[in-house]
Motif scaffolding. Structure first.
Motif, PDB file in Angstrom:
ATOM      1  N   THR A 194      -4.260 -30.480 -17.658  1.00 52.55           N
ATOM      2  CA  THR A 194      -5.188 -29.863 -16.720  1.00 52.55           C
ATOM      3  C   THR A 194      -4.643 -28.520 -16.253  1.00 52.55           C
ATOM      4  O   THR A 194      -3.504 -28.419 -15.795  1.00 52.55           O
ATOM      5  CB  THR A 194      -5.423 -30.770 -15.503  1.00 52.55           C
ATOM      6  OG1 THR A 194      -5.878 -32.056 -15.955  1.00 52.55           O
ATOM      7  CG2 THR A 194      -6.472 -30.175 -14.585  1.00 52.55           C
ATOM      8  N   ASN A 202     -10.018 -25.709 -15.046  1.00 56.21           N
ATOM      9  CA  ASN A 202     -10.803 -25.610 -13.821  1.00 56.21           C
ATOM     10  C   ASN A 202     -10.672 -24.212 -13.231  1.00 56.21           C
ATOM     11  O   ASN A 202      -9.567 -23.746 -12.953  1.00 56.21           O
ATOM     12  CB  ASN A 202     -10.327 -26.646 -12.800  1.00 56.21           C
ATOM     13  CG  ASN A 202     -10.525 -28.069 -13.284  1.00 56.21           C
ATOM     14  OD1 ASN A 202     -11.548 -28.400 -13.872  1.00 56.21           O
ATOM     15  ND2 ASN A 202      -9.536 -28.930 -13.035  1.00 56.21           N
ATOM     16  N   THR A 232      -3.834 -35.817 -21.236  1.00 50.98           N
ATOM     17  CA  THR A 232      -4.703 -34.887 -20.518  1.00 50.98           C
ATOM     18  C   THR A 232      -3.851 -33.755 -19.958  1.00 50.98           C
ATOM     19  O   THR A 232      -2.865 -34.001 -19.250  1.00 50.98           O
ATOM     20  CB  THR A 232      -5.450 -35.586 -19.372  1.00 50.98           C
ATOM     21  OG1 THR A 232      -6.233 -36.660 -19.906  1.00 50.98           O
ATOM     22  CG2 THR A 232      -6.373 -34.603 -18.661  1.00 50.98           C
ATOM     23  N   ASN A 288     -14.514 -25.792 -17.021  1.00 55.32           N
ATOM     24  CA  ASN A 288     -15.394 -25.923 -15.863  1.00 55.32           C
ATOM     25  C   ASN A 288     -15.581 -24.571 -15.192  1.00 55.32           C
ATOM     26  O   ASN A 288     -15.124 -24.314 -14.076  1.00 55.32           O
ATOM     27  CB  ASN A 288     -14.823 -26.960 -14.888  1.00 55.32           C
ATOM     28  CG  ASN A 288     -14.852 -28.354 -15.469  1.00 55.32           C
ATOM     29  OD1 ASN A 288     -15.843 -28.767 -16.060  1.00 55.32           O
ATOM     30  ND2 ASN A 288     -13.756 -29.096 -15.321  1.00 55.32           N
ATOM     31  N   LYS A 322      -6.851 -33.855 -24.439  1.00 56.18           N
ATOM     32  CA  LYS A 322      -7.973 -33.261 -23.716  1.00 56.18           C
ATOM     33  C   LYS A 322      -7.417 -32.186 -22.786  1.00 56.18           C
ATOM     34  O   LYS A 322      -6.579 -32.459 -21.924  1.00 56.18           O
ATOM     35  CB  LYS A 322      -8.744 -34.295 -22.902  1.00 56.18           C
ATOM     36  CG  LYS A 322      -9.885 -33.682 -22.073  1.00 56.18           C
ATOM     37  CD  LYS A 322     -10.577 -34.697 -21.180  1.00 56.18           C
ATOM     38  CE  LYS A 322     -11.474 -35.588 -21.986  1.00 56.18           C
ATOM     39  NZ  LYS A 322     -12.328 -36.458 -21.111  1.00 56.18           N
ATOM     40  N   ILE A 330      -8.364 -29.663 -19.822  1.00 50.95           N
ATOM     41  CA  ILE A 330      -9.366 -29.442 -18.787  1.00 50.95           C
ATOM     42  C   ILE A 330      -8.998 -28.159 -18.053  1.00 50.95           C
ATOM     43  O   ILE A 330      -7.890 -28.041 -17.517  1.00 50.95           O
ATOM     44  CB  ILE A 330      -9.444 -30.617 -17.808  1.00 50.95           C
ATOM     45  CG1 ILE A 330      -9.803 -31.906 -18.553  1.00 50.95           C
ATOM     46  CG2 ILE A 330     -10.470 -30.330 -16.710  1.00 50.95           C
ATOM     47  CD1 ILE A 330      -9.765 -33.140 -17.684  1.00 50.95           C
TER      48      ILE A 330
END
Length: 285
Positions: free
Chosen positions: A5, A71, A3, A92, A67, A69
């Motif tokens: 981020t 934000n 992951t 997001n 993945k 992500i």
């Protein structure tokens, strides 16, 4: 599973370009690798850590095990998911131009709106946008004649003009309304629109299918009414209800199918009786 981020620190008035940062390229990267990377911003490059705090957790042996992500508001970040072949990208916030462009596999989710050219020239994978999109969603690039060839695009909001331009495969599903010229120049594939369509879907289409569940504002003259069909099966999917079926665009000897909900488009019927709602074919009037 790895992951990665991206927590936004600040935005830029000039768009950042993420075409180098797809899952295929960064699945082996560590936090140290990101700390050394400079992202294109206009004609210059700047440390990506000026704009994002990047956290890497886990390991990956391929792009399918990554993945990303993101934000924050990515409304000034272009090319997210560009040419990716696997893995996931979760945004997001909003996304700028070319999100999911030329992707061949994997999944991109935009939890917001997307700007123009979303899903441009996709060949596989799935792009899902929870908000609205601007013009040329799932289309070809300017000057090209081949748009999406495979994969799936789902738009939960509204789509701008020329959605699915030059579609040659795959599917686009718009759950909201759609602006003018959806499916212009399409030769294959399916476009489904749950809401209303402004004008002129399927202009110069040669093949493929467009299904409209809402109200159509205006139809092009190049479509010939074939009658009313019940529960048509199109590309392996059954669409419940009665639809007015057209073929076209005859201006290009096209054999495309255009299906519009009969109940919501009674004004388009060549014959209609207010006292007879149990219509099946035009001959029943």
């Amino acid at each position: 599973m790895k992951t990665i981020t991206f927590d936004q620190i600040k935005t830029s008035s000039i768009a950042l370009e993420f075409d180098e940062l797809n899952t295929d390229n960064i699945y082996t990267w560590t936090e140290d690798d990101f700390a050394k990377y400079t992202v294109p911003v206009g004609n210059s490059r700047f440390p990506i850590t000026d704009y994002f705090k990047i956290t890497v957790e886990g390991e990956a042996d391929s792009p399918n095990e990554v993945k990303m992500i993101m934000n924050g508001d990515m409304g000034r970040v272009k090319y997210i998911g560009f040419r990716m072949s696997g893995g996931e990208v979760i945004i997001n916030g909003n996304a700028d131009l070319h999100v999911g462009a030329e992707m061949s596999g994997g999944y991109v989710l935009v939890n917001g709106n997307a700007q123009a050219h979303a899903g441009r020239e996709m060949s596989g994978g799935k792009l899902e946008i929870m908000g609205n999109t601007k013009e040329f969603t799932g289309a070809s690039y300017i000057g090209e004649w081949r748009g999406v060839t495979g994969g799936e695009i789902i738009i939960h909001g509204d789509a701008g003009k020329q959605c699915g331009e030059c579609l040659t495969g795959g599917s686009i599903h718009v759950l909201g309304n759609c602006d003018i010229l959806a499916g212009i120049h399409m030769t294959k594939g399916t476009i489904e629109i749950d809401g209303n369509v402004n004008r002129w879907p399927g202009g110069q289409m040669k093949n493929g299918n467009i299904i409209i569940h809402g109200k159509l504002g205006r139809l092009l003259e190049g479509f010939v009414e074939q009658g009313i069909v019940t529960d048509p099966e199109i590309s392996g999917k059954v669409y419940a209800g009665k639809y007015i079926q057209y073929s076209g665009d005859i201006a290009l000897n096209g054999k495309g199918g255009l299906y519009i909900d009969a109940e919501n488009n009674r004004d388009k019927l060549s014959a209609y009786s207010e006292g007879n709602d149990e219509y099946i074919t035009l001959g029943d009037y």
